[in-house]
Design a protein around this motif. Structure first.
Motif, PDB file in Angstrom:
ATOM      1  N   ARG A  13       0.835  -1.197   0.000  1.00  0.00           N
ATOM      2  CA  ARG A  13       0.000   0.000   0.000  1.00  0.00           C
ATOM      3  C   ARG A  13       0.870   1.246   0.000  1.00  0.00           C
ATOM      4  O   ARG A  13       0.598   2.218  -0.697  1.00  0.00           O
ATOM      5  CB  ARG A  13      -0.910   0.000   1.237  1.00  0.00           C
ATOM      6  N   VAL A  96      -4.679   5.252  -6.396  1.00  0.00           N
ATOM      7  CA  VAL A  96      -4.686   4.484  -5.151  1.00  0.00           C
ATOM      8  C   VAL A  96      -5.993   3.735  -4.891  1.00  0.00           C
ATOM      9  O   VAL A  96      -6.099   3.017  -3.890  1.00  0.00           O
ATOM     10  CB  VAL A  96      -4.379   5.394  -3.939  1.00  0.00           C
ATOM     11  N   ARG A  99      -5.131   0.000  -5.173  1.00  0.00           N
ATOM     12  CA  ARG A  99      -3.982  -0.310  -4.317  1.00  0.00           C
ATOM     13  C   ARG A  99      -4.363  -0.243  -2.846  1.00  0.00           C
ATOM     14  O   ARG A  99      -3.906  -1.046  -2.040  1.00  0.00           O
ATOM     15  CB  ARG A  99      -2.858   0.662  -4.627  1.00  0.00           C
ATOM     16  N   TRP A 100      -5.186   0.741  -2.480  1.00  0.00           N
ATOM     17  CA  TRP A 100      -5.604   0.896  -1.090  1.00  0.00           C
ATOM     18  C   TRP A 100      -7.000   0.326  -0.839  1.00  0.00           C
ATOM     19  O   TRP A 100      -7.533   0.474   0.253  1.00  0.00           O
ATOM     20  CB  TRP A 100      -5.582   2.380  -0.702  1.00  0.00           C
ATOM     21  N   LYS A 107     -12.684   6.361   1.037  1.00  0.00           N
ATOM     22  CA  LYS A 107     -11.971   7.407   0.304  1.00  0.00           C
ATOM     23  C   LYS A 107     -12.274   8.779   0.902  1.00  0.00           C
ATOM     24  O   LYS A 107     -11.369   9.606   1.063  1.00  0.00           O
ATOM     25  CB  LYS A 107     -12.351   7.376  -1.177  1.00  0.00           C
ATOM     26  N   LEU A 147     -10.505   1.009   7.543  1.00  0.00           N
ATOM     27  CA  LEU A 147      -9.208   1.576   7.173  1.00  0.00           C
ATOM     28  C   LEU A 147      -8.103   1.161   8.151  1.00  0.00           C
ATOM     29  O   LEU A 147      -6.926   1.108   7.778  1.00  0.00           O
ATOM     30  CB  LEU A 147      -9.302   3.102   7.130  1.00  0.00           C
ATOM     31  N   GLU A 152      -1.657  -3.747   6.543  1.00  0.00           N
ATOM     32  CA  GLU A 152      -1.142  -2.411   6.258  1.00  0.00           C
ATOM     33  C   GLU A 152      -2.235  -1.375   6.511  1.00  0.00           C
ATOM     34  O   GLU A 152      -2.812  -0.823   5.579  1.00  0.00           O
ATOM     35  CB  GLU A 152      -0.665  -2.312   4.810  1.00  0.00           C
ATOM     36  N   LEU A 154      -4.254   2.023   7.216  1.00  0.00           N
ATOM     37  CA  LEU A 154      -4.046   3.382   6.712  1.00  0.00           C
ATOM     38  C   LEU A 154      -4.371   4.449   7.749  1.00  0.00           C
ATOM     39  O   LEU A 154      -4.027   5.617   7.557  1.00  0.00           O
ATOM     40  CB  LEU A 154      -4.897   3.615   5.463  1.00  0.00           C
ATOM     41  N   HIS A 171      -4.171   9.612   9.905  1.00  0.00           N
ATOM     42  CA  HIS A 171      -3.737   8.720   8.833  1.00  0.00           C
ATOM     43  C   HIS A 171      -2.320   8.231   9.101  1.00  0.00           C
ATOM     44  O   HIS A 171      -1.554   8.846   9.856  1.00  0.00           O
ATOM     45  CB  HIS A 171      -3.821   9.426   7.475  1.00  0.00           C
ATOM     46  N   VAL A 173      -0.235   7.538   6.442  1.00  0.00           N
ATOM     47  CA  VAL A 173       0.366   7.653   5.122  1.00  0.00           C
ATOM     48  C   VAL A 173       1.676   8.432   5.156  1.00  0.00           C
ATOM     49  O   VAL A 173       2.577   8.165   4.375  1.00  0.00           O
ATOM     50  CB  VAL A 173      -0.633   8.330   4.141  1.00  0.00           C
TER      51      VAL A 173
END
Length: 226
Positions: A13, A96, A99-100, A107, A147, A152, A154, A171, A173
């Motif tokens: 991710r 993403v 991928r995410w 989102k 999430l 992994e 987020l 987050h 990220v």
């Protein structure tokens, strides 16, 4: 590429933790895709304006065109954004969703956390109307849990600090999530008696002005003056 314990090969991710400029660029692309889809993907000029908005941003940043281009190139190298070669200008979009494993609710929540930092569940619901219509606070809770799950995650929930009535979420990220606890505590400090409420109406008006400026920029790219 990452090989899981079960033998399947899936892309990571996050191949690396993003810096503040990369987080802002990616968050702005996600926001404009949801809020103003007719004007997405974005030119670099439109993206600079989106990154530097004064409304719905914490902190407010002043990124130059060069800084935005550099962030885009780094994100492109890790396949987190794509560029579309147009007749008049190169446009950029995020990459993403798959991928995410993002859905409209996840989102929207992640976009708000990327652009505005640590927030409570109530704040996320109240600020999400332009991105996704959550029916209840519990739906936001469920979205955050999604999430935060998996190998992994987020997002994560921050410990409740002194004076905080609700926990905040952050987050995972960026590079600076480790300092989010202190930032969240400072942001959630109790207000002085009689302090005015957050000017949500003013923020919405500022957002509309920013969107109009982005649209004007798009039109100028499509129909340059002779």
């Amino acid at each position: 590429m990452t090989v899981s314990m079960h033998g399947d090969t899936t892309p990571e991710r996050l191949p690396h933790r993003l810096d503040a400029r990369e987080v802002r660029v990616l968050g702005a692309l996600l926001e404009k895709e949801q809020a103003t889809p007719d004007h997405y993907p974005l030119t670099v000029n439109a993206l600079v304006q989106a990154c530097n908005q004064k409304s719905n941003r914490q902190p407010v940043m002043r990124l130059s065109e060069g800084e935005v281009r550099d962030a885009l190139e780094r994100l492109f190298q890790h396949v987190l954004v794509w560029k579309s070669e147009g007749a008049r200008a190169v446009r950029w979009r995020h990459a993403v969703d798959r991928r995410w494993q993002l859905t409209p609710p996840t989102k929207a929540v992640l976009t708000l956390l990327l652009l505005r930092g640590p927030q409570t569940v109530g704040e996320l619901r109240g600020r999400s109307d332009r991105l996704h219509a959550f029916t209840s606070v519990s739906e936001v809770d469920d979205t955050l849990a999604t999430l935060a799950s998996g190998r992994e995650p987020l997002v994560r929930q921050l410990p409740r600090g002194p004076g905080q009535k609700e926990s905040r979420w952050v987050h995972l990220v960026g590079e600076d999530e480790e300092v989010a606890d202190t930032e969240g505590t400072a942001a959630a400090a109790p207000e002085a008696p009689g302090a005015p409420p957050e000017p949500d109406r003013l923020a919405r008006l500022e957002q509309r002005v920013a969107d109009l400026e982005a649209r004007l920029e798009e039109l100028s790219q499509r129909f340059p003056s002779s």
